[in-house]
Design a protein around this motif. Structure first.
Motif, short mmCIF file in Angstrom:
data_model
loop_
_atom_site.label_atom_id
_atom_site.label_comp_id
_atom_site.label_asym_id
_atom_site.label_seq_id
_atom_site.Cartn_x
_atom_site.Cartn_y
_atom_site.Cartn_z
N LEU A 11 40.80 26.55 -8.03
CA LEU A 11 41.77 25.45 -8.21
C LEU A 11 41.58 24.78 -9.56
N HIS A 12 40.34 24.48 -9.92
CA HIS A 12 40.08 23.83 -11.20
C HIS A 12 40.43 24.76 -12.37
N SER A 13 40.14 26.04 -12.23
CA SER A 13 40.48 26.99 -13.29
C SER A 13 41.99 27.09 -13.47
N CYS A 14 42.72 27.14 -12.37
CA CYS A 14 44.19 27.17 -12.46
C CYS A 14 44.70 25.89 -13.12
N PRO A 38 28.79 30.53 -13.03
CA PRO A 38 28.46 31.93 -13.33
C PRO A 38 29.76 32.71 -13.58
N ALA A 39 29.88 33.27 -14.77
CA ALA A 39 31.13 33.94 -15.17
C ALA A 39 31.47 35.11 -14.26
N ALA A 40 30.49 35.89 -13.85
CA ALA A 40 30.76 37.06 -13.01
C ALA A 40 31.37 36.64 -11.68
N TYR A 41 30.85 35.56 -11.11
CA TYR A 41 31.38 35.11 -9.82
C TYR A 41 32.77 34.50 -9.99
N LEU A 42 32.98 33.72 -11.04
CA LEU A 42 34.32 33.17 -11.28
C LEU A 42 35.31 34.30 -11.54
N ASN A 43 34.88 35.33 -12.24
CA ASN A 43 35.75 36.47 -12.50
C ASN A 43 36.25 37.08 -11.19
N LEU A 46 39.01 34.92 -10.01
CA LEU A 46 40.19 35.12 -10.85
C LEU A 46 40.87 36.44 -10.53
N GLN A 47 40.09 37.46 -10.23
CA GLN A 47 40.68 38.75 -9.83
C GLN A 47 41.42 38.62 -8.50
N ALA A 48 40.88 37.83 -7.59
CA ALA A 48 41.59 37.58 -6.31
C ALA A 48 42.89 36.84 -6.58
N VAL A 55 47.69 34.41 -11.07
CA VAL A 55 47.40 34.55 -12.49
C VAL A 55 47.68 36.00 -12.89
N THR A 56 47.81 36.21 -14.19
CA THR A 56 47.89 37.56 -14.71
C THR A 56 46.65 37.78 -15.56
N SER A 57 46.26 39.02 -15.66
CA SER A 57 45.09 39.39 -16.45
C SER A 57 45.53 40.35 -17.53
N THR A 58 45.17 40.02 -18.76
CA THR A 58 45.51 40.86 -19.90
C THR A 58 44.21 41.37 -20.51
#
Length: 161
Positions: A11-14, A38-43, A46-48, A55-58
Motif C-alpha cells: 500500500l505504501h509503495s503504491c 528488504p528489497a527482495a521481499y518487497l519485490n 510488487l510482483q504480486a 502495477v506494471t513492471s518494465t
C-alpha cells in the motif's frame, strides 16, 4: 484478522508511486530503500501487484514499477487481495458436525450462527476496503501533510541509480 506486513508495504509503495514523476519507473530496490525494507521481499509483493494488474513492471536500466491504472481505480481491497489472495479470512470447518447432536446431512457453513456472523463481518470489512481507493488515501495525505508529494519525489530524485 492479521494481514502480512506485505500488505502495508504494498500500500505504501503504491502510494509513493502516485507521487513520482509522470512516466518514471521505480525499482524495487529504490522503493524498498525509502522505508529501509528488504528489497527482495518487497519485490515479491510488487510482483504480486503486477500479476493483479495494479502495477506494471518494465525491465531494463530505466525499468521498474509504475501504477498500471489511475489511483482512482485501485481499491484497498485490490491491493489486499493481490498480496493475501482472494480466500476467506474465516474458514468454517463445521466443528458442529463433530459435537453432540451433529448431523452429517447439515451444511454447518450455512446453518451455524457463528459462521454466519463471521461471514457478515468479513463482508463488511471487504466492502469498506473496496469503497476506498488509493486516490482517497493520497488525497488525505496531501490534505494533512501537503509537503509529502514533493518530499517523496525529492527523496527518489536524490537517489537515482
Amino acid at each position: 484478522m492479521r494481514m502480512s506486513e506485505g500488505v502495508e508495504w504494498a500500500l505504501h509503495s503504491c502510494l509513493n508511486l502516485t507521487w513520482v514523476e509522470t512516466g518514471e519507473a521505480m525499482t524495487a530496490a529504490r522503493l524498498a530503500a525509502f522505508y529501509e525494507l528488504p528489497a527482495a521481499y518487497l519485490n515479491k509483493q510488487l510482483q504480486a501487484l503486477a500479476r493483479a494488474g495494479i502495477v506494471t513492471s518494465t525491465p531494463g536500466p530505466r525499468g521498474g514499477f509504475r501504477l498500471a491504472r489511475p489511483p482512482e481505480r485501485i481499491t484497498l481491497l485490490d491491493v489486499v487481495t493481490a498480496i493475501e489472495g482472494p480466500g476467506e479470512a474465516f474458514r468454517c470447518e463445521e466443528v458442529l458436525r463433530q459435537g453432540p447432536g451433529g448431523r452429517s446431512d447439515v451444511d454447518y457453513r450455512k446453518a451455524c450462527f457463528v459462521s454466519q456472523a463471521m461471514r457478515r463481518a468479513e463482508l463488511a470489512w471487504r466492502k469498506e476496503l473496496a469503497g476506498q481507493t488509493l486516490a482517497d488515501i493520497k488525497e488525505m495525505v496531501e490534505r494533512h501533510l501537503p509537503g509529502t508529494p514533493a518530499a517523496t519525489r525529492d527523496w527518489f530524485a536524490s537517489r537515482r541509480p
